[in-house]
Design a protein around this motif. Structure first.
Motif, PDB file in Angstrom:
ATOM      1  N   ALA A 240     -54.470  -9.690 -59.754  1.00 39.58           N
ATOM      2  CA  ALA A 240     -53.475  -9.582 -58.679  1.00 39.58           C
ATOM      3  C   ALA A 240     -53.765 -10.599 -57.579  1.00 39.58           C
ATOM      4  CB  ALA A 240     -53.468  -8.167 -58.111  1.00 39.58           C
ATOM      5  N   THR A 241     -55.028 -10.790 -57.263  1.00 39.98           N
ATOM      6  CA  THR A 241     -55.404 -11.776 -56.245  1.00 39.98           C
ATOM      7  C   THR A 241     -55.040 -13.181 -56.703  1.00 39.98           C
ATOM      8  OG1 THR A 241     -57.200 -10.376 -55.454  1.00 39.98           O
ATOM      9  CG2 THR A 241     -57.338 -12.722 -54.925  1.00 39.98           C
ATOM     10  N   LEU A 242     -55.356 -13.507 -57.956  1.00 39.71           N
ATOM     11  CA  LEU A 242     -55.015 -14.821 -58.495  1.00 39.71           C
ATOM     12  C   LEU A 242     -53.517 -15.074 -58.465  1.00 39.71           C
ATOM     13  CD1 LEU A 242     -57.305 -15.267 -61.620  1.00 39.71           C
ATOM     14  CD2 LEU A 242     -57.087 -16.831 -59.697  1.00 39.71           C
ATOM     15  N   VAL A 243     -52.757 -14.085 -58.903  1.00 40.50           N
ATOM     16  CA  VAL A 243     -51.300 -14.230 -58.920  1.00 40.50           C
ATOM     17  C   VAL A 243     -50.782 -14.461 -57.514  1.00 40.50           C
ATOM     18  CG1 VAL A 243     -49.140 -12.996 -59.337  1.00 40.50           C
ATOM     19  CG2 VAL A 243     -50.939 -12.937 -61.054  1.00 40.50           C
ATOM     20  N   SER A 244     -51.261 -13.690 -56.561  1.00 39.80           N
ATOM     21  CA  SER A 244     -50.821 -13.844 -55.175  1.00 39.80           C
ATOM     22  C   SER A 244     -51.143 -15.237 -54.655  1.00 39.80           C
ATOM     23  CB  SER A 244     -51.490 -12.794 -54.282  1.00 39.80           C
ATOM     24  OG  SER A 244     -51.092 -11.505 -54.667  1.00 39.80           O
ATOM     25  N   GLU A 245     -52.342 -15.728 -54.963  1.00 35.90           N
ATOM     26  CA  GLU A 245     -52.737 -17.058 -54.515  1.00 35.90           C
ATOM     27  C   GLU A 245     -51.848 -18.143 -55.133  1.00 35.90           C
ATOM     28  OE1 GLU A 245     -56.841 -17.442 -55.565  1.00 35.90           O
ATOM     29  OE2 GLU A 245     -57.509 -16.112 -53.962  1.00 35.90           O
ATOM     30  N   ILE A 246     -51.601 -18.034 -56.427  1.00 33.25           N
ATOM     31  CA  ILE A 246     -50.775 -19.052 -57.111  1.00 33.25           C
ATOM     32  C   ILE A 246     -49.365 -19.052 -56.548  1.00 33.25           C
ATOM     33  CG2 ILE A 246     -49.766 -19.755 -59.314  1.00 33.25           C
ATOM     34  CD1 ILE A 246     -52.307 -18.583 -60.670  1.00 33.25           C
ATOM     35  N   VAL A 247     -48.774 -17.877 -56.395  1.00 36.56           N
ATOM     36  CA  VAL A 247     -47.397 -17.793 -55.888  1.00 36.56           C
ATOM     37  C   VAL A 247     -47.341 -18.282 -54.441  1.00 36.56           C
ATOM     38  CG1 VAL A 247     -45.536 -16.208 -55.272  1.00 36.56           C
ATOM     39  CG2 VAL A 247     -46.671 -15.985 -57.476  1.00 36.56           C
TER      40      VAL A 247
END
Length: 143
Positions: free
Chosen positions: A131-138
């Motif tokens: 979830a953290t990775l996805v948030s960072e990428i988006v």
């Protein structure tokens, strides 16, 4: 490519944060339009994060199925959607991300053969990291 990545990652956030599969709704696609093939392009700047995300998806898929006797396919389906939106015309990149997913899956298959408290804790931690990775990428690369 980036717009569909953002859409796929936003869907992934909802799955990751919910802790389980959700109904996946396909985005409207213009079937008459042919995909743009961008062979031999350098990888995008978020490639390392995407590879880690692929590994996490594989790990969570294994752990969720280990601890859920009914089985789940949402994580594998999400990885497939990510590959379909992100690697059109880039077979080597597709194979690289698929390899990451498979590494994540096999890493836990080698350690856990039954559902334990440690397996459930690992799955929860990996979902949070995803979830953290996805948030960072988006946030950094999405539209």
């Amino acid at each position: 490519m980036l717009r569909s990545l953002a859409q796929t990652l936003i869907l992934l956030v909802s799955i990751v944060l919910s802790g389980g599969p959700v109904a996946v709704h396909a985005a409207a696609v213009d079937e008459a339009a042919e995909p743009t093939i961008e062979a031999d392009q350098p990888p995008p700047p978020y490639e390392a994060r995407l590879l880690r995300l692929a590994e996490i998806l594989g790990s969570v898929q294994y752990l969720r199925n280990l601890c859920n006797p009914d089985g789940e396919t949402a994580w594998r389906e999400t990885m497939q959607a990510l590959l379909d939106s992100e690697t059109v015309g880039e077979e080597a990149r597709r194979e690289h991300l698929t390899g990451g997913y498979n590494r994540g899956f096999r890493a836990f298959a080698a350690v856990y053969t039954s559902c334990t408290d440690a397996a459930r804790l690992a799955e929860e931690r990996y979902r949070r990291e995803g979830a953290t990775l996805v948030s960072e990428i988006v946030a950094r690369y999405g539209n």
